[in-house]
Design a protein around this motif. Structure first.
Motif, short mmCIF file in Angstrom:
data_model
loop_
_atom_site.label_atom_id
_atom_site.label_comp_id
_atom_site.label_asym_id
_atom_site.label_seq_id
_atom_site.Cartn_x
_atom_site.Cartn_y
_atom_site.Cartn_z
N THR A 112 1.00 -1.21 -0.23
CA THR A 112 0.08 0.46 0.01
C THR A 112 0.73 1.23 0.26
N PHE A 113 0.33 2.42 -0.90
CA PHE A 113 0.57 4.01 -0.68
C PHE A 113 0.05 5.03 -0.77
N ARG A 134 -8.76 -19.82 5.55
CA ARG A 134 -6.82 -20.32 5.67
C ARG A 134 -6.20 -19.38 5.02
N TRP A 135 -6.27 -18.18 5.17
CA TRP A 135 -5.85 -17.53 4.81
C TRP A 135 -5.24 -16.40 5.34
N GLN A 136 -4.24 -15.33 5.32
CA GLN A 136 -3.25 -14.25 6.14
C GLN A 136 -3.20 -13.14 5.12
N LEU A 137 -3.30 -12.19 5.29
CA LEU A 137 -3.45 -10.90 4.80
C LEU A 137 -1.86 -9.87 5.27
N CYS A 138 -0.95 -10.43 4.42
CA CYS A 138 0.11 -9.38 5.07
C CYS A 138 0.81 -8.42 3.78
N ILE A 139 0.51 -6.67 4.90
CA ILE A 139 0.31 -5.52 4.20
C ILE A 139 1.42 -5.28 4.27
N ALA A 140 2.23 -4.52 3.41
CA ALA A 140 3.23 -3.88 3.58
C ALA A 140 2.96 -2.32 3.14
N ASP A 141 3.61 -1.74 4.24
CA ASP A 141 2.73 0.38 3.47
C ASP A 141 4.46 1.10 3.60
N GLU A 148 -3.96 8.93 7.83
CA GLU A 148 -5.25 8.36 8.00
C GLU A 148 -5.12 6.18 7.75
N MET A 149 -4.43 6.56 6.34
CA MET A 149 -3.57 5.34 5.95
C MET A 149 -2.68 3.99 7.03
N ARG A 150 -2.51 4.71 8.01
CA ARG A 150 -1.69 4.10 9.29
C ARG A 150 -2.62 3.87 10.37
N GLU A 151 -3.58 5.06 10.63
CA GLU A 151 -4.91 3.72 11.10
C GLU A 151 -5.72 3.38 10.80
N GLY A 172 10.02 1.98 -1.40
CA GLY A 172 11.39 1.96 -2.36
C GLY A 172 10.29 1.52 -3.93
N HIS A 173 9.28 1.87 -3.68
CA HIS A 173 8.52 1.26 -4.62
C HIS A 173 8.07 0.28 -4.33
N ILE A 174 7.21 -0.36 -5.59
CA ILE A 174 6.19 -1.67 -6.03
C ILE A 174 7.01 -2.58 -5.29
#
Length: 635
Positions: A112-113, A134-141, A148-151, A172-174
């Motif tokens: 995300t950015f 059975r999933w996990q969501l791996c978010i890298a901001d 507001e994104m962080r919150e 560092g870009h996508i």
């Protein structure tokens, strides 16, 4: 015609049909092309129509003709897709699963950015709504500047322990952000998700079901569509099965992409420097480990690509850096895997053309041209090949099938003076398969070319392009892009099942049309190509026994040959960079006698017996697309 305009009828004739023949053809069309009767036996259709007519009190012929006329009805595509969503997609959806404790864990990578919080919430909510748990969501901001994104991300992290979040300190870009998300992944499979897109609720459940059928799956991908700011879905992309040459031409796989995590780690994850085409680059680096056996395509819309202003989904030109990165990704793949192959921009946006090398010792190509009389079309064909072909190492074998026309005979004597040309007599009734098999026995070349006598090359490097592909050891039959004399498409490849046996892709489209998702401009693997202009290695032709002269004297012998070649383990291929005019069957004439129609019907029936359900499940096509028309419209 698809719009109002002028047209000309150059020839018109009426042919009286016997009653039994007319009825048989009507029932055959219903069996081949009507949505209610497709695939049913003709007698079964006949009895069903008579029964319905009796109940409604109308003559059965009126009802039969009504159904017959329905096979010619067209609908607008946008309305069609909304109707498809309501009527077809609803029947595809599966009931929610239980916990499925033995199913794989999926790690969804979400970089995300500075994402619009409303769109980000819709994206994450679509993961929370998955029927498979059975999933996990791996978010890298990626160091977003919007507080507001962080919150928002911390809120979701607290709400569900399956949501993991990492906040990068530097942007560092996508690719770098995706690698950070990959470091959080614990699942057996990873799935790629963009920060403003959404998943269908049953997406992971469907992927899990397919992995259950194929435990060795390394790549699973689905069909996709776009979703606008109003939430309306449009522009569905119904994709073919595994198609390596199409993947070199464009990233047709796109979304939803699911890969085995072990494979992604093995190739080094996402590559910095390919931003904008990082997913395509990843797939290309995985390609040496992928094949028909471990790639699974789910022909269902499981992913909704957000089309907003400035997005790639909205405009293919909105990210020029993505096209440059894609070019670099394909070039690096070729440099690592294939000596001498190079890449350049394709003729459609965000597409690529690979130029394959011809061996230094150019192979001899034997072009086989059957003919009977037809001086007016034969001479332009032969003269054009001899004068409009840059590739020099070819021989041209004219296979004369009982010509009587004095002009033709004189021309054959004249043109035989050219050292590249030889004339061979076939003094038997017309049998296209037998004539070409006969000609192949005289061919000295490593490569055979089946060429109709009504073909005229347009670009002088047509043969070089086709030879370059035919020399590739994994490639079988190579086909060309053919036009009618009025510059509309006659052949953009063959699609199995259309009209009952096979039809030509994009027939009657304009010469410069892109076609379905640019496929008229892309080298791609197809199940079959037309024998009007077809190249293959002589060794492959002999391996599969050549053309079937016993059962397919006139029609479908080229399709049968291609299917035998595919069955032997080769990939057939169509290229838009070999362009020729085709005057289509001028020399043989139309099937306008009872004997010809019976022969055509016998050959069609033989193809149905020989290849069966393969004709209705073309891996280079999609089951959601029509088998009635040749335009890739919805079924």
């Amino acid at each position: 015609m698809e719009s109002t305009g002028e047209f000309t009828v150059e020839h018109f004739s009426l042919v009286r049909l016997a009653t039994w023949f007319a009825r048989d053809r009507l029932l055959q069309r219903l069996s081949s092309m009507h949505f209610d009767f497709r695939g049913k036996e003709k007698r079964q259709i006949f009895l069903r129509i008579k029964e319905k007519a009796q109940k409604s009190g109308q003559p059965w012929r009126d009802l039969a003709l009504k159904h017959y006329n329905e096979t010619f009805v067209r609908r607008e595509l946008r309305w069609d897709y909304q109707s498809w969503i309501r009527e077809v997609e609803s029947s595809q959806k599966i009931s929610p699963s239980s916990a499925e404790p033995n199913g794989p864990l999926f790690s969804l990578l979400l970089p995300t950015f500075n994402t619009d919080p409303t769109l980000l919430r819709a994206c994450i909510d679509s993961v929370l709504a998955q029927t498979y748990p059975r999933w996990q969501l791996c978010i890298a901001d990626d160091a977003s500047t919007d507080s507001e994104m962080r919150e928002c991300l911390l809120e979701y992290h607290k709400r569900d322990e399956r949501i993991k979040v990492i906040f990068r300190e530097q942007n560092g870009h996508i690719s770098a952000a995706s690698n950070s998300a990959l470091q959080l992944a614990e699942g057996e499979y990873i799935a790629l998700l963009d920060h403003d897109d959404t998943l269908a609720p049953h997406a992971l459940q469907r992927v899990c079901a397919e992995i259950g059928k194929n435990p060795n799956a390394q790549l699973i991908y689905s069909d996709e569509d776009k979703i606008d700011v109003a939430g309306e879905r449009f522009d569905p992309h119904f994709k073919p099965n595994w198609n390596p040459d199409l993947l070199l031409s464009q990233n047709y796989i796109c979304h939803l992409t699911v890969l085995r995590r072990e494979l992604v780690n093995q190739v080094g994850g996402f590559r910095v420097g390919t931003e904008g085409s990082q997913d395509h680059d990843l797939l290309l680096r995985c390609m040496p480990y992928l094949n028909d056996g471990n790639v699974v395509h789910i022909p269902e819309i499981l992913y909704h690509w957000r089309a907003i202003e400035g997005s790639t989904a909205q405009s293919s030109s909105s990210k020029d850096y993505a096209a440059e990165a894609g070019l670099r990704a394909v070039g690096d793949y070729l440099q690592a895997a294939w000596s001498g192959a190079t890449v350049e921009p394709g003729t459609a946006p965000n597409t690529y053309r690979v130029r394959w090398p011809v061996p230094n010792s150019e192979p001899l190509v034997s072009l086989l041209v059957p003919t009977r009389d037809g001086y007016d079309i034969l001479k332009p064909c032969i003269d054009a090949i001899l004068t409009r072909t840059d590739y020099r190492n070819f021989e041209l074998l004219i296979l004369d099938n009982q010509s009587r026309c004095e002009n033709t005979l004189n021309y054959l004597r004249e043109v035989a003076d050219d050292p590249r040309v030889s004339v061979h007599r076939w003094d038997y009734p017309f049998n296209y398969s037998a004539i070409n098999n006969f000609g192949a026995t005289f061919a000295r070349g490593e490569i055979l070319g089946l060429i109709n006598n009504d073909i005229e090359p347009i670009n002088s490097d047509w043969l070089t392009e086709m030879v370059a592909h035919a020399c590739r050891p994994e490639i079988g039959c190579v086909g060309a892009k053919l036009y009618y004399p009025n510059d509309t498409i006659q052949h953009g490849g063959v699609i199995l099942g259309i009209g009952g046996v096979a039809g030509h892709s994009h027939k009657y489209f304009q010469r410069d049309d892109y076609g379905y998702f640019s496929r008229l401009h892309l080298v791609q693997n197809l199940s079959a190509v037309t024998g009007a202009c077809l190249l293959l290695r002589k060794s492959v032709f002999e391996e599969v026994g050549g053309l079937d002269e016993e059962n397919l004297a006139v029609a479908f012998n080229d399709v049968d040959l291609c299917l035998k070649v595919r069955e032997a383990g080769y990939r057939n291929l169509w290229t838009p960079y070999a362009e020729l005019y085709h005057h289509e069957s001028v020399s043989r004439g139309a099937d306008n006698t009872t004997a010809k129609r019976r022969r055509a019907q016998r050959e069609a029936e033989y193809m149905r017996r020989r290849w069966g359900s393969l004709l209705d499940n073309d891996p280079a096509y999609n089951p959601n697309l029509t088998l009635v028309y040749e335009d890739f419209s919805l079924a």
